[in-house]
Design an enzyme around this catalytic site. Structure first.
Site, PDB file in Angstrom:
ATOM      1  N   ASP A  18       0.838  -1.207   0.000  1.00 45.92           N
ATOM      2  CA  ASP A  18       0.000   0.000   0.000  1.00 45.92           C
ATOM      3  C   ASP A  18       0.872   1.256   0.000  1.00 45.92           C
ATOM      4  O   ASP A  18       1.997   1.241   0.496  1.00 45.92           O
ATOM      5  CB  ASP A  18      -0.897  -0.025   1.257  1.00 45.92           C
ATOM      6  CG  ASP A  18      -2.069   0.925   1.142  1.00 45.92           C
ATOM      7  OD1 ASP A  18      -2.282   1.510   0.056  1.00 45.92           O
ATOM      8  OD2 ASP A  18      -2.781   1.104   2.158  1.00 45.92           O
ATOM      9  N   ASN A  66     -10.707  -2.778  -6.080  1.00 46.09           N
ATOM     10  CA  ASN A  66      -9.900  -1.870  -6.913  1.00 46.09           C
ATOM     11  C   ASN A  66     -10.516  -1.613  -8.298  1.00 46.09           C
ATOM     12  O   ASN A  66     -10.171  -0.642  -8.958  1.00 46.09           O
ATOM     13  CB  ASN A  66      -8.470  -2.403  -7.099  1.00 46.09           C
ATOM     14  CG  ASN A  66      -7.592  -2.250  -5.866  1.00 46.09           C
ATOM     15  OD1 ASN A  66      -6.658  -3.028  -5.651  1.00 46.09           O
ATOM     16  ND2 ASN A  66      -7.869  -1.253  -5.035  1.00 46.09           N
TER      17      ASN A  66
HETATM   18  C1  FPP Z   1      -1.755   0.193  -3.369  1.00 46.09           C
HETATM   19  O1  FPP Z   1      -1.327   1.513  -3.386  1.00 46.09           O
HETATM   20  C2  FPP Z   1      -1.284  -0.558  -4.505  1.00 46.09           C
HETATM   21  C3  FPP Z   1      -2.059  -1.145  -5.469  1.00 46.09           C
HETATM   22  C4  FPP Z   1      -3.515  -1.095  -5.464  1.00 46.09           C
HETATM   23  C5  FPP Z   1      -1.467  -1.863  -6.594  1.00 46.09           C
HETATM   24  C6  FPP Z   1      -0.229  -2.624  -6.296  1.00 46.09           C
HETATM   25  C7  FPP Z   1       0.418  -2.932  -7.556  1.00 46.09           C
HETATM   26  C8  FPP Z   1       1.744  -2.908  -7.788  1.00 46.09           C
HETATM   27  C9  FPP Z   1       2.785  -2.665  -6.772  1.00 46.09           C
HETATM   28  C10 FPP Z   1       2.196  -3.177  -9.158  1.00 46.09           C
HETATM   29  C11 FPP Z   1       1.918  -4.602  -9.469  1.00 46.09           C
HETATM   30  C12 FPP Z   1       3.103  -5.345  -9.746  1.00 46.09           C
HETATM   31  C13 FPP Z   1       3.266  -6.685  -9.609  1.00 46.09           C
HETATM   32  C14 FPP Z   1       4.325  -7.338 -10.405  1.00 46.09           C
HETATM   33  C15 FPP Z   1       2.464  -7.515  -8.707  1.00 46.09           C
HETATM   34  P1  FPP Z   1      -2.420   2.644  -3.481  1.00 46.09           P
HETATM   35  O2  FPP Z   1      -2.624   2.940  -4.916  1.00 46.09           O
HETATM   36  O3  FPP Z   1      -3.644   2.214  -2.756  1.00 46.09           O
HETATM   37  O4  FPP Z   1      -1.718   3.841  -2.755  1.00 46.09           O
HETATM   38  P2  FPP Z   1      -2.408   4.973  -1.868  1.00 46.09           P
HETATM   39  O5  FPP Z   1      -3.072   4.277  -0.728  1.00 46.09           O
HETATM   40  O6  FPP Z   1      -1.247   5.799  -1.432  1.00 46.09           O
HETATM   41  O7  FPP Z   1      -3.353   5.706  -2.752  1.00 46.09           O
END
Ligand code: FPP
Length: 247
Positions: A18, A66
């Site tokens: 996250d 998501n």
């Molecule tokens: C959460 O951060 C992250 C995600 C919803 C996506 C995670 C995906 C990756 C790290 C890339 C995928 C790669 C692989 C190879 C598995 P957020 O967007 O919720 O961040 P925030 O809470 O700060 O808005």
């Protein structure tokens, strides 16, 4: 870096990655830039896990919730996942990593096929098992297991009286994995957010303020060190655990 006991490294670590969006915002970039750097953390953490002797790494890459993010972000994430498989599959093979996917299968057709191909190519690898939870939610997984059991009962292959914790667990999509000893969530949020609700019944939870794109080997070692400082009792008393947990 902190010292850890190499003989007591958790065999299965699950991670809620996250903070990509906040990381990007801090840099004055769009959210997708954070996800791109998040892929770098996935690579670093997988390598570090292998080095430390972790056998299973399970990452929450995309939840069923998501899908309700802005369309451009969803599309960008799907493209990123697809290009990551292309760019990383060679290294996964070289590093003996077995790739697995869990989730409800609701993915763009091309990505789903690419993931399945990646699973097929790496299925004989004997190093770390890297499981990506994609379009996954814990409640979905439990409901899916219940539906499978109901179908078995309907077909006469099982009786309702046969439903137990053990038989239920066998129907869970993640039944090929041991339960995670350690669940990590980055970015300061302290919630489970519908991840591995069944499997984390006895997991140690570790929360860190570090944003996912800043998480690497050092941070993983810190999480394992904290895990090793805790005592896992499984509902027993400290005395029973000191006796070797056999009482
Ligand atoms: C959460 O951060 C992250 C995600 C919803 C996506 C995670 C995906 C990756 C790290 C890339 C995928 C790669 C692989 C190879 C598995 P957020 O967007 O919720 O961040 P925030 O809470 O700060 O808005």
């Amino acid at each position: 870096m902190e010292e850890i006991d190499r003989s007591r490294v958790p065999q299965h670590i699950a991670i809620i990655m996250d903070g990509n969006g906040r990381w990007a915002k801090k840099q004055g970039s769009i959210r997708l830039v954070g996800h791109k750097f998040g892929v770098g953390s996935v690579r670093r953490v997988t390598e570090a896990a292998a080095k430390l002797g972790v056998r299973y790494l399970t990452l929450y890459a995309f939840s069923t919730e998501n899908w309700s993010r802005p369309a451009a972000e969803v599309e960008g994430l799907m493209k990123l996942l697809s290009s990551t498989i292309d760019s990383e599959i060679g290294d996964l093979m070289k590093n003996n990593v077995r790739l697995k996917m869990v989730g409800d299968g609701r993915l763009p057709e091309a990505l789903r096929r690419k993931m399945e191909k990646g699973e097929e190519m790496t299925k004989g690898n004997t190093g770390v098992t890297l499981t990506l939870a994609l379009s996954y939610s814990g409640r979905w997984e439990i409901a899916d297991a219940a539906r499978r059991i109901a179908e078995k009962v309907e077909r006469g292959e099982m009786k309702s009286g046969d439903v137990s914790v053990e038989t239920f667990a066998k129907e869970m999509q993640m039944s090929f994995l041991p339960e995670p000893e350690l669940l990590i969530r980055t970015s300061g949020e302290q919630r489970i957010s519908n991840f591995m609700l069944w499997e984390t019944a006895y997991s140690e939870f570790y929360f860190t303020d570090t944003l996912w794109p800043d998480f690497g080997e050092k941070e993983l070692v810190e999480a394992i060190a904290e895990y090793q400082r805790r005592e896992r009792r499984f509902g027993k008393t400290s005395e029973q655990i000191e006796d070797g947990g056999s009482n």
